[in-house]
Every structure is written in structure tokens, then in C-alpha cells.
Write a protein that holds these residues in place. Structure first.
Motif: not given
Length: 323
Positions: A47-49, A77-78, A80-84
Motif C-alpha cells: 500500500l505504500y506507493g 520508496a521501494v 524494485g517491483g513496479i514503483p509509480v
């Protein structure tokens, strides 16, 4: 939602009410949402980001690269993955309304609201009895929910709805942006997708031939892509723009691995930090992780999208895993 002509087809859900249905779980600490299909595919969203941190095929194979030192506690912010990315890509221009914002804006650095799951009501029913083949998760971020500091830096009234749809054939991520105020605003948006590959030295990217691009490694100079299949042998940071072909593909050993299909987005960023840049990022681990990832990031970042009061915009991507 915005009705656009000639947009690519969404993942087509099929199913039977009596057959096994997708499951959606909220973590005990209310920090993430996990969805699974009866056939084994899964997606996990922090849910964060509203950051997608995992997307697996039915056989359990992971499609996204996530740093082993990615911070998942909501403090940054993360990796990896798919940040927005929204409402600005990269360092904000000094002469723009986003100038006071941090790099890549605030969407990836704020907690989103989980709005619930849904499926298409117009989808044809399956005759196989295999159950629903898709599940859509919606997440919202609104100006009224931003910290006061962020509101001061970008004082516009907006609403974002980010939809993540898991299907047997792939993962779809769509962003809807609405201007909830009277004043017009401009924005950029990007989905910073880290795709997992087995060996970057055997990976090529196609679908960008003849496309113009800005090469940030070469002092933001302008070029035109001359390679049908792009190999990555060092740091790559390119913004391809004005793309006419909708699909960018990732191949491993010459075999298709991913198709990334843009929807109402004309730009794609190709990024790999390579040795030196990876070594300088504290949350990038293992340090040779660049050998097992490539970022193919769809967005609208080469210019600005303007929305007048009451207007809305929608764009996104469909990633097909071809294992």
C-alpha cells in the motif's frame, strides 16, 4: 474511465460462479494486498506507493526483480517491483510547478487506499468451469490525503485510481488521473517496472527500432535507435519517446520472455544501472543484481500532460509473461 478509440484489449476475464474464484488477502499489519488465481498466478501490492512487489506465474516463477535490501516498511520508496512515478519524472525542472517536489514526485512515497477488488461484468462466461481468470485491485490516492508539506509543494486538487489486474496471460496496470479542482495542472506519469531476467548478457530488447531517444548516460543527448535488438553491456538510461509501435519485447537467448504493451502512453524508459551505479545505491542488493534485471518503464514523461478542471486521463500497460 476515459473512453479511447483503438486501445489495446484488456486481459479478458472468463469464469463461472460455481468454479474456484480468485482470492484476495490483506496482510495482518494492513500493509499489503495479495491476490491469487485458482491456477496459481499471484500478485502482491504494497500500500505504500501502491507498489507491486511480486508477480508470479502459475508455476511460481517470479517475473519482477526486487532488491534484497528493498525497504518495505513505508519509510522510503521501494527498490524494485513496479514503483509509480507521479506527477514528475526525474529531478523536477526549476521553472515548473513541480519544482519543489522530490525526484519522481510523491506517488511512490505515500500510502494509498485499497479500494477493493472487482471483475469485468461484460466478460464472457467460461464453458470449461475453470473459474475466474482475472482479478482487479483498485488503489486510490487523493490530494486531501497528502501530508501538508506535499500539498504546499504541489497545491492542486487531484484524484488517482491505480488498477492492478492479474490474469493468466499477464499483468495489467492502469492509472486514471482526474483534476478535481478548477485550476489546470500538468503532470508526468511512469510505471518503473523492474523485469526479472536470468542473464542480462543473454537478454535483448526489441520494438524500439528507429525510435528517437534521449540518452542520459551521454549527457542527455538526442539519438535515434538503430538496433533491431538492443543488447545491454553497460549502464543504460534512455528515454524513448514518440513511439509508434505499441509493444516492446524482452527476449532471453533469442526467445520471447516478456511483451510490454503500452496503452495511451508514448514513451518508454530503458534502464540498467550496471556495476558502478548499482554499487552506489545502498538499497540495491545484491550488487550484481543488475545482471538479473532490466527496467522497461512505460510512461508519458518526455513532455507534460495538461488537465483542466474536471478532466481526466487514463493510461497504462499490459505485461505478458511468455514463459
Amino acid at each position: 474511465m476515459v473512453d479511447r478509440p483503438n486501445k489495446p484489449s484488456a486481459i479478458s476475464p472468463v469464469g463461472s460462479a460455481a468454479a474456484p474464484q480468485p482470492s484476495v488477502d490483506i496482510s495482518s499489519d494492513n500493509s499489503r494486498i495479495t491476490a491469487r488465481l485458482p491456477t496459481g498466478e499471484s500478485v502482491e501490492v504494497l500500500l505504500y506507493g501502491a507498489t507491486v512487489i511480486s508477480w508470479k506465474n502459475g508455476n511460481g516463477a517470479e517475473n519482477l526483480w526486487l532488491s534484497e535490501k528493498a525497504v518495505l516498511d513505508g519509510s522510503k520508496a521501494v527498490r524494485g517491483g513496479i514503483p509509480v512515478v507521479f506527477p514528475v519524472f526525474g529531478p523536477p525542472p526549476k521553472d515548473h510547478a513541480t519544482s519543489a517536489l522530490p525526484q519522481h514526485g510523491f506517488a511512490r512515497n505515500n500510502r494509498w487506499e485499497y479500494l477493493g477488488k472487482s471483475s469485468s461484468e461484460s466478460a464472457p462466461l467460461s464453458k470449461s468451469g475453470a473459474g475466474d481468470d482475472t482479478v482487479k485491485l483498485d488503489f486510490g490516492l487523493y490530494s486531501s490525503a497528502l501530508p501538508e508539506d506535499a500539498r504546499k509543494k504541489w497545491p492542486y486538487d487531484f484524484g488517482l485510481v491505480y488498477s492492478v489486474t492479474l490474469g493468466r496471460e499477464g499483468l495489467q496496470t492502469m492509472m486514471n488521473v482526474r483534476n478535481e479542482g478548477k485550476e489546470p495542472f500538468e503532470f508526468q506519469v511512469l510505471m518503473h517496472t523492474y523485469l526479472k531476467v536470468s542473464d542480462i548478457s543473454k537478454t535483448t530488447i526489441t520494438g524500439l527500432l528507429s525510435a528517437p531517444y534521449i540518452d542520459k548516460v551521454l549527457n542527455a543527448t538526442a539519438h535515434t535507435e538503430s538496433n533491431h535488438a538492443i543488447s545491454i553491456t553497460g549502464e543504460v538510461d534512455r528515454v524513448y519517446h514518440s513511439l509508434k509501435q505499441s509493444t516492446t519485447s524482452v527476449l532471453e537467448d533469442g526467445k520471447p520472455r516478456y511483451d510490454v504493451v503500452r496503452d495511451n502512453l508514448d514513451d518508454t524508459v530503458l534502464w540498467n544501472p550496471w556495476t558502478e551505479k548499482a554499487a552506489g545505491m545502498g538499497d540495491f542488493y545484491p550488487k550484481d543484481g543488475f545482471k538479473h534485471m532490466v527496467c522497461v518503464e512505460v510512461g508519458a514523461v518526455n513532455s507534460w500532460t495538461k488537465l483542466d478542471g474536471g478532466e481526466s486521463w487514463e493510461g497504462g500497460q499490459l505485461i505478458k509473461s511468455l514463459l
